[in-house]
Design an enzyme around this catalytic site. Sequence first.
Site, mmCIF file in Angstrom:
data_model
loop_
_atom_site.group_PDB
_atom_site.id
_atom_site.type_symbol
_atom_site.label_atom_id
_atom_site.label_comp_id
_atom_site.label_asym_id
_atom_site.label_seq_id
_atom_site.Cartn_x
_atom_site.Cartn_y
_atom_site.Cartn_z
ATOM 1 N N CYS A 105 0.854 -1.200 0.016
ATOM 2 C CA CYS A 105 0.038 -0.025 -0.050
ATOM 3 C C CYS A 105 0.798 1.300 0.084
ATOM 4 O O CYS A 105 1.515 1.529 -0.888
ATOM 5 C CB CYS A 105 -0.990 -0.082 1.131
ATOM 6 S SG CYS A 105 -2.408 0.949 1.053
ATOM 7 N N GLU B 267 -1.421 -8.934 4.855
ATOM 8 C CA GLU B 267 -1.524 -9.134 6.186
ATOM 9 C C GLU B 267 -2.886 -9.094 6.890
ATOM 10 O O GLU B 267 -2.882 -9.397 8.087
ATOM 11 C CB GLU B 267 -0.245 -8.076 6.954
ATOM 12 C CG GLU B 267 -1.013 -6.504 7.163
ATOM 13 C CD GLU B 267 -1.018 -5.638 6.082
ATOM 14 O OE1 GLU B 267 -0.554 -6.108 4.924
ATOM 15 O OE2 GLU B 267 -1.243 -4.494 6.276
ATOM 16 N N HIS C 169 -3.454 -5.356 0.974
ATOM 17 C CA HIS C 169 -2.951 -5.568 2.383
ATOM 18 C C HIS C 169 -3.077 -7.312 2.426
ATOM 19 O O HIS C 169 -3.811 -7.561 3.264
ATOM 20 C CB HIS C 169 -3.648 -4.926 3.511
ATOM 21 C CG HIS C 169 -3.419 -3.444 3.498
ATOM 22 N ND1 HIS C 169 -2.517 -2.814 4.240
ATOM 23 C CD2 HIS C 169 -4.000 -2.511 2.909
ATOM 24 C CE1 HIS C 169 -2.572 -1.527 3.956
ATOM 25 N NE2 HIS C 169 -3.531 -1.230 3.160
#
Lengths: 230, 762
Positions: A86, A203, A201
């Site tokens: 990002c 994660e 993202h």
Amino acid sequence: MRFGIVTFPGSNCDQDAHHVVSHVLGHEARFIWHKETDLEDVDCVILPGGFSYGDYLRCGAIARFSPIMDAVVRFANEGGYVIGICNGFQVLTETGLLPGVLLRNQGLKFICEDTRLVVANGHSPWTVLCPETLVAPIAHAEGCYFASPEVIGQLEEQGRVIFRYASSRGEELAESNPNGSINNIAGIINEAGNVLGMMPHPERNSETALGDASGAAIFRSIIHSFEARA
Amino acid sequence: MNPPAAFSADPRQGDPAITDQLIAEHGLTPDEYQKVLGILGRPPTWTELGVFSVMWSEHCSYKTSRRFLKTLPTEGERVLQGPGENAGVVDVGDGLGVCFKMESHNHPSFIEPYQGAATGVGGILRDVFTMNARPIALLNSLRFGTPEHPRTSYLVDGVVDGIAGYGNCMGIPTVGGEIDFNRCYNGNILVNAMAVGIVPADRIFRGIAAGPGNPVLYVGSRTGRDGIHGATMASDSFEEGGEGRRPTVQVGDPYTEKRLLEACMELMQQDAVIAIQDMGAAGLTSSSVEMAGRGGTGLVLHVDRIPRREPGMTPYECLLSESQERMLIVAAAGREHIVEEVFTKWDLEAVVVGEVTDDGCWRILEDGQTVAAIPVLALTDEAPNYDRPREKPADLKQRQTTPELSAHGDCAAVLERLLGSPGIADKRWVYRQYDHMVRLGTLERPGDADAAVLRLPGSKRMLAVCVDGNSVHVKLDPFGGAQGIIAEACRNLACTGAQAIGATDCLNFGNPERPDVMWEFEQAVLGLGEGLRQAHVPIVSGNVSFYNETGEQSIHPTPTIGMVGLIEAGVSPLGMALPSAGSLVLLGSPRPVLGGSAYARVIHDSEQGMPPQVYWSEELALHQLLREAAQRGLLLAAHDLSEGGLATSLAEMLISSRGKASGCQIQVPCPPSAEAVELSLFGETHGCAWVAVEDERRAELLALCQEMQCRATALGSIGGEGLRILDAQGSVVLDRSAESLRKAFEGGFAESIGLSPCPPRV
């Protein structure tokens, strides 16, 4: 494997990235303060999401000049693994480690939502363990990937576009492109393949408790590639 | 009598003369000014006049509401910090407290929607992290005028953008909220923001200035000329053309606040801070006065040491500025350097600007000269406290008269209109602009459940959070309607499997100098208190916003409630999405009424009649049942009956399943008249929820309901095509494809307001 997560003062996904690589995947991880100048002995640098220096100017434009970035560029040029997520992707394009630029989303709004990705190149160090499609949470206002036709041509030819926005069935449709990126591009690598920039993202979907864990495949891939290389 | 020498102050050169006009411009009544003279024993300096003006403003002093707020229940086993601090804290076990508060930013958001809403978020976050609580969630409650009002789309767009701009940059997920539209907000929108944080139970920091001689440090952004008299503005009605007040609106800088957050959290790990408080409304003045007030001490500030954005600022401007992203810290003497080191690391200023004293005087020096010297208590405890006249509104009877509503005749068409009305319609247009996933804690995302559900860092338990309000119900029946808000908030939490443990309130009302508004206020506060006592939920923080009035038009009485609940470890939190198969059971005893319902408003343009009442023993039995059934893993989905009634709730569950359930069918035991059918389907009631259960476990659920004295009726099943509803005779009264309902629900928000729609979900 040792991960180093760079914390700019406005980073806000640094803790999340740390949580996933250390608590979920069980690897070493440490934070690297933006005023440091030495990466020490990390094997993979994560430039996390957030608003590095507020991003009131172009996203990542100031982060590029932060003290730690010289070390990150050196590390990348020596073949070290670097992933920009990002805002981290925006920083990588600003530093020139990756080509192109991330423009304001076509719809002009910040978008936080799950999207889908197809893995366009499953042979990169970042995708060897990835399934064909992934769930991909995005959260950005400037994620519209843009580059000159020459650069896009080169990226496509060299298989450096590794993620594209797609439908849940894996079709690369205009409707499945959330931000207007050229060729539905969601993530690209450098020529050597050791530097990845992506707007989604991973994660955020690396644990089943949060609904989906397919994003972990990207971290597992790089761990696998590192261990294979060592 | 001569004033004591210690409390004398000198006018500065160039200060304007204190005239009746200047006093009036500062919002002080002649009586209040006489009180100032009595306290000081001399005329105030211009600086002091400004200070009295903000500290005695409604916004800061609660001079109208205090006597009523005292009646709210604020105590309970879990309460670690009740009202009176920057935010409240309740114990969630595992050595943790959850710290939360809701606050309004109504007036600024109407004048400048982006900055008004953004700084509302910034302010409430500071209230939470100043207590040493790491913010983990934001929520908001918004009210706008009619969708077709020419300013509405601009205001919605700006407010949502402002909330997103601040929260997203801070990296705090915005996980929930509610939005409604009503013509009463055409001239006064409401922006209420709530922040939730986690704090170690034994390390809660407070704003109590203790220890004379301890240094006072100013940290964070520099002081500019923005927001001067914001608190006074928020204590006044709008005349036409409030845009002229734009300079009183503050400008937000979330990047600085992010650094301020991290610096404060880092600092509070060490033993250097005695007290800390954010500079919110009335800035440096209220933060320093309130800290000294709580400590029973005095305070001296050297105003010339305040970091400023521009030269030439007067003490008056420095003290009243509402520049954002600033904090005031009382450090332990000799440990100032620790504060300075931490803030330097984050590239922020930390400057010693004064010290705690023992003389009970709030004293401001400029280059050694005293420009203000006021007894602390005069600005806090001794502020005016009004018992304003209250009178039952003359039209109350008319408001409560049951309206004559003829049946529409086409239930499917009614349902689609309700689903597409902006108060009920899908809010994806809004929440996709909010980062609601950052921090990896969001287990139930916006729109997926009756409350947001979050992981609790450091615990295996989970937190459920919601905000609720229904101003039409409160307008029609302030006492009953306010109880309804508490019931709904607790019910929303229970639908995820949570037990409500604490609440915060934001009381948005019109002009308190109008006796009918004051009557509504009193009744609503009493209703909230009744509901909270019944539900055993303490209020630990809150905020009052009066003067939401433009011209003669006051807003509906709009109390909003933020509530937090706890889900026990191992329980799977419940969402509202229907599974692919199973039975549908209606829990509770529906008592549908049309008074104040979405049906009456949307279909008949009627805002009249008694709203639904709460039957507390049934209500609480339902909540207990929901929790118990969730703990036993009996339920696949749950969603309460609220706006739009039984049919709307079920349609929302079907749409929310996003194709997992192809349809569902229920039979409603109502007589075949069109009026009776529409009342059953769209009438609103408290104390009820739809749940989905596996067919094989339905008997188990029904037995549990009997055991726990919660009425339950198995009304239908999941499957088939679309939503089908039959009446008691078995005749089909509603039959609509899921796709058609989905389109109405998903498109309604942007379409009715005239915003560009968001693309379909992937």
